[in-house]
Design a protein around this motif. Structure first.
Motif, mmCIF file in Angstrom:
data_model
loop_
_atom_site.group_PDB
_atom_site.id
_atom_site.type_symbol
_atom_site.label_atom_id
_atom_site.label_comp_id
_atom_site.label_asym_id
_atom_site.label_seq_id
_atom_site.Cartn_x
_atom_site.Cartn_y
_atom_site.Cartn_z
ATOM 1 N N GLN A 24 0.816 -1.215 0.000
ATOM 2 C CA GLN A 24 0.000 0.000 0.000
ATOM 3 C C GLN A 24 0.849 1.264 0.000
ATOM 4 O O GLN A 24 0.312 2.361 -0.098
ATOM 5 N N HIS A 25 2.154 1.110 0.153
ATOM 6 C CA HIS A 25 3.053 2.263 0.143
ATOM 7 C C HIS A 25 3.431 2.589 -1.301
ATOM 8 O O HIS A 25 4.018 1.766 -1.994
ATOM 9 N N ARG A 26 3.103 3.791 -1.724
ATOM 10 C CA ARG A 26 3.324 4.197 -3.115
ATOM 11 C C ARG A 26 4.790 4.070 -3.533
ATOM 12 O O ARG A 26 5.090 3.634 -4.639
ATOM 13 N N LYS A 27 5.704 4.434 -2.614
ATOM 14 C CA LYS A 27 7.120 4.383 -3.001
ATOM 15 C C LYS A 27 7.592 2.969 -3.271
ATOM 16 O O LYS A 27 8.564 2.763 -3.979
ATOM 17 N N PHE A 28 6.891 1.974 -2.744
ATOM 18 C CA PHE A 28 7.233 0.581 -3.029
ATOM 19 C C PHE A 28 6.415 0.044 -4.196
ATOM 20 O O PHE A 28 6.962 -0.606 -5.089
ATOM 21 N N ALA A 29 5.115 0.303 -4.191
ATOM 22 C CA ALA A 29 4.237 -0.216 -5.246
ATOM 23 C C ALA A 29 4.600 0.339 -6.613
ATOM 24 O O ALA A 29 4.485 -0.360 -7.625
ATOM 25 N N VAL A 30 5.054 1.585 -6.665
ATOM 26 C CA VAL A 30 5.451 2.210 -7.925
ATOM 27 C C VAL A 30 6.974 2.219 -8.065
ATOM 28 O O VAL A 30 7.516 1.976 -9.149
ATOM 29 N N GLY A 31 7.652 2.475 -6.962
ATOM 30 C CA GLY A 31 9.101 2.630 -6.979
ATOM 31 C C GLY A 31 9.862 1.372 -7.355
ATOM 32 O O GLY A 31 10.807 1.432 -8.158
#
Length: 85
Positions: A57-64
Motif C-alpha cells: 500500500q506504500h506508493r514508493k514501493f508499489a510504484v518505486g
C-alpha cells in the motif's frame, strides 16, 4: 552470483520485516529495503513484497520497485548493446 545473492537478500528482508511488523519489533528501514533494490535486488524485493503482502500500500514501493526494475533492465540492455558485455 551477485544478482542471485542480492535478490535473495531483498526477498528475505521483506519477509523478516513483515514478521517483525506483526510482532511489533524493531524493523528494517524503508531506506534499507529500497537501497537493496537499487543495488540489484529489485526483482527479489518485488517478489518479497507480493508474496509476503508487505509494503504493497506504500506508493514508493508499489510504484518505486517496478520503476527501479525497469531502469535496471534498460541499463542492462544499453550496457549489452553499447559495450557488448
Amino acid at each position: 552470483m551477485y544478482l542471485i545473492a542480492v535478490n535473495l537478500l531483498a526477498f528475505l528482508c521483506f519477509g523478516i520485516d513483515k514478521q517483525k511488523a506483526k510482532l511489533h519489533q524493531w524493523r528494517i528501514s524503508e531506506k534499507t529495503l529500497l537501497g537493496i533494490a537499487v543495488c540489484g535486488g529489485s526483482l527479489g524485493a518485488i517478489c518479497g513484497m507480493r508474496i509476503f503482502r508487505h509494503k504493497t500500500q506504500h506508493r514508493k514501493f508499489a510504484v518505486g520497485l517496478p520503476a527501479i526494475l525497469l531502469i535496471q533492465a534498460i541499463a542492462a540492455i544499453v550496457a549489452y548493446t553499447v559495450f557488448n558485455l
